[in-house]
Design an enzyme around this catalytic site. Structure first.
Site, PDB file in Angstrom:
ATOM      1  N   SER A  11       0.847  -1.193   0.000  1.00  0.00           N
ATOM      2  CA  SER A  11       0.000   0.000   0.000  1.00  0.00           C
ATOM      3  C   SER A  11       0.883   1.244   0.000  1.00  0.00           C
ATOM      4  CB  SER A  11      -0.907   0.015   1.229  1.00  0.00           C
ATOM      5  OG  SER A  11      -1.458   1.315   1.362  1.00  0.00           O
ATOM      6  N   HIS A  36      -1.075  -1.283  -4.152  1.00  0.00           N
ATOM      7  CA  HIS A  36      -2.377  -0.943  -3.581  1.00  0.00           C
ATOM      8  C   HIS A  36      -2.454   0.572  -3.392  1.00  0.00           C
ATOM      9  CE1 HIS A  36      -5.945  -2.093  -1.168  1.00  0.00           C
ATOM     10  NE2 HIS A  36      -5.607  -1.102  -0.352  1.00  0.00           N
ATOM     11  N   HIS A  72      -8.239   1.006  -4.210  1.00  0.00           N
ATOM     12  CA  HIS A  72      -9.222   0.785  -3.132  1.00  0.00           C
ATOM     13  C   HIS A  72      -9.934   2.105  -2.864  1.00  0.00           C
ATOM     14  CE1 HIS A  72      -9.650  -0.187   1.477  1.00  0.00           C
ATOM     15  NE2 HIS A  72     -10.829  -0.091   0.880  1.00  0.00           N
ATOM     16  N   MET A  74     -12.199   4.334  -0.895  1.00  0.00           N
ATOM     17  CA  MET A  74     -12.888   4.565   0.383  1.00  0.00           C
ATOM     18  C   MET A  74     -13.536   5.935   0.277  1.00  0.00           C
ATOM     19  SD  MET A  74      -9.813   3.072   2.731  1.00  0.00           S
ATOM     20  CE  MET A  74      -8.689   3.221   1.368  1.00  0.00           C
ATOM     21  N   GLY A 148      -9.067   3.980   6.983  1.00  0.00           N
ATOM     22  CA  GLY A 148      -8.777   5.384   7.252  1.00  0.00           C
ATOM     23  C   GLY A 148      -7.298   5.691   7.373  1.00  0.00           C
ATOM     24  N   PHE A 149      -6.555   4.747   7.932  1.00  0.00           N
ATOM     25  CA  PHE A 149      -5.140   5.033   8.196  1.00  0.00           C
ATOM     26  C   PHE A 149      -4.290   3.776   8.062  1.00  0.00           C
ATOM     27  CE2 PHE A 149      -7.795   7.994  10.478  1.00  0.00           C
ATOM     28  CZ  PHE A 149      -7.233   9.220  10.109  1.00  0.00           C
ATOM     29  N   GLY A 151      -0.906   1.647   9.337  1.00  0.00           N
ATOM     30  CA  GLY A 151      -0.209   1.478  10.614  1.00  0.00           C
ATOM     31  C   GLY A 151      -1.080   1.027  11.765  1.00  0.00           C
ATOM     32  N   GLY A 182      -4.995  -4.470   5.854  1.00  0.00           N
ATOM     33  CA  GLY A 182      -4.886  -3.760   7.121  1.00  0.00           C
ATOM     34  C   GLY A 182      -4.107  -4.525   8.169  1.00  0.00           C
ATOM     35  N   GLY A 183      -2.982  -3.971   8.585  1.00  0.00           N
ATOM     36  CA  GLY A 183      -2.220  -4.546   9.690  1.00  0.00           C
ATOM     37  C   GLY A 183      -1.496  -5.837   9.370  1.00  0.00           C
ATOM     38  N   GLY A 203       1.137  -2.049   4.051  1.00  0.00           N
ATOM     39  CA  GLY A 203       1.609  -0.667   3.932  1.00  0.00           C
ATOM     40  C   GLY A 203       2.855  -0.459   4.761  1.00  0.00           C
ATOM     41  N   SER A 204       2.653  -0.308   6.076  1.00  0.00           N
ATOM     42  CA  SER A 204       3.814  -0.029   6.931  1.00  0.00           C
ATOM     43  C   SER A 204       4.793  -1.195   6.951  1.00  0.00           C
ATOM     44  CB  SER A 204       3.372   0.364   8.336  1.00  0.00           C
ATOM     45  OG  SER A 204       2.166  -0.241   8.672  1.00  0.00           O
TER      46      SER A 204
HETATM   47  C1  DX5 Z   1      -6.581   1.373   5.502  1.00  0.00           C
HETATM   48  C2  DX5 Z   1      -6.037   1.078   4.114  1.00  0.00           C
HETATM   49  C3  DX5 Z   1      -4.945   0.036   4.111  1.00  0.00           C
HETATM   50  C4  DX5 Z   1      -3.711   0.455   4.854  1.00  0.00           C
HETATM   51  C5  DX5 Z   1      -2.664  -0.619   4.872  1.00  0.00           C
HETATM   52  O1  DX5 Z   1      -7.633   2.248   5.394  1.00  0.00           O
HETATM   53  O2  DX5 Z   1      -7.071   0.623   3.285  1.00  0.00           O
HETATM   54  O3  DX5 Z   1      -4.616  -0.310   2.772  1.00  0.00           O
HETATM   55  O4  DX5 Z   1      -3.140   1.589   4.326  1.00  0.00           O
HETATM   56  O5  DX5 Z   1      -1.606  -0.175   5.643  1.00  0.00           O
HETATM   57  P1  DX5 Z   1      -1.033  -1.071   6.849  1.00  0.00           P
HETATM   58  O6  DX5 Z   1      -0.516  -2.317   6.202  1.00  0.00           O
HETATM   59  O7  DX5 Z   1       0.028  -0.221   7.452  1.00  0.00           O
HETATM   60  O8  DX5 Z   1      -2.179  -1.352   7.768  1.00  0.00           O
HETATM   61 ZN    ZN Z   2      -6.598  -0.332   1.304  1.00  0.00          ZN
END
Ligand code: DX5
Ligand code: ZN
Length: 234
Positions: A11, A36, A72, A74, A148-149, A151, A182-183, A203-204
């Site tokens: 991501s 992503h 994606h 949102m 939303g975020f 991490g 996510g996570g 992502g992170s």
């Molecule tokens: C959350 C996003 C995810 C997120 C993934 O709203 O849809 O794609 O950025 O990041 P990590 O892997 O850090 O949770």
């Molecule tokens: Zn996503």
């Protein structure tokens, strides 16, 4: 049905935007197949991120590296923006069931636009809301954090939702990717794959620190399943 190989979808939300192309390329060079792209509008989720311009900016890299751009959405009213994201070069466009008054029509709109349709849902939305939509998608994505975020922590209970969605997908005549978002980290990736995930968003876990080493660590974490599959096939 032959199980598709597990894909990694870093991501870019967690990347350094001042070096977006370089960092995305590093992730692809290290063996990730998808990218992503988290699109947030400040309405459906409390954060604002990127739009079709970023998808367009990644086209040279997409062409050179053969990456799949996994978008994606949102956002409230996704129908209004599908054509713009498709024209910008999105390969997959995934919408939230919570944002679509007529999700089947939205998924057909995505396919007509030339992109592959995906559907997703928040962690507290019942999985049964997806059932009538699965025949229309190429990707079914499970949120394992509240969107939303980047991490955040992978929510407990996610693996049983993956298993339940996997059973629903196994009933279908077509093969549909089960993506988890996510996570995702090396310590939970294997369980997600064992439960039935075929695409892992990270992502992170990819963009914080050494990108090449991070992708390798995720790949190594899920290697036992790949080995098991090869053993079953031979
Ligand atoms: C959350 C996003 C995810 C997120 C993934 O709203 O849809 O794609 O950025 O990041 P990590 O892997 O850090 O949770
Ligand atoms: Zn996503």
């Amino acid at each position: 049905m032959v199980k598709p190989e597990v894909k990694l979808s870093p991501s870019i939300l967690a990347a350094d935007f001042a070096h977006l192309e370089t960092q995305a390329k590093e992730a692809l060079d290290a063996g990730a197949e998808w990218l992503h792209i988290d699109v947030m509008d400040g309405h459906f989720v409390p954060n604002i991120t990127m739009g079709p311009l970023v998808v367009k900016a990644l086209q040279p890299l997409r062409r050179k590296a053969g990456a799949v751009l996994d978008v994606h959405l949102m956002i409230a009213c996704p129908d209004q923006y599908i054509d713009a994201f498709a024209a910008a070069g999105s390969d997959i466009i995934t919408v939230h069931v919570e944002t679509c008054p007529n999700p089947e029509a939205t998924l057909k709109h995505i396919r007509q636009s030339g992109a592959r349709p995906g559907i997703t849902l928040n962690p507290d939305t019942p999985l049964k809301t997806l059932a009538p939509l699965l025949p229309h998608v190429d990707v079914a994505m499970l949120m394992t954090v509240f969107p939303g975020f980047a991490g955040q922590v992978y929510l407990p209970g996610s693996n049983s939702r993956i298993r339940a969605l996997r059973s629903m997908l196994d009933e279908l005549p077509q093969s549909v990717h089960l993506e988890v978002d996510g996570g995702v980290k090396p310590h939970n990736a294997l369980h997600a794959v064992e439960a039935g995930a075929t695409v892992l968003v990270a992502g992170s876990a990819v963009f914080r620190g050494n990108i090449g080493a991070n992708v390798a660590a995720l790949r190594a974490a899920i290697a036992p399943v790949a080995q098991q599959d090869r053993a079953t096939a031979s």
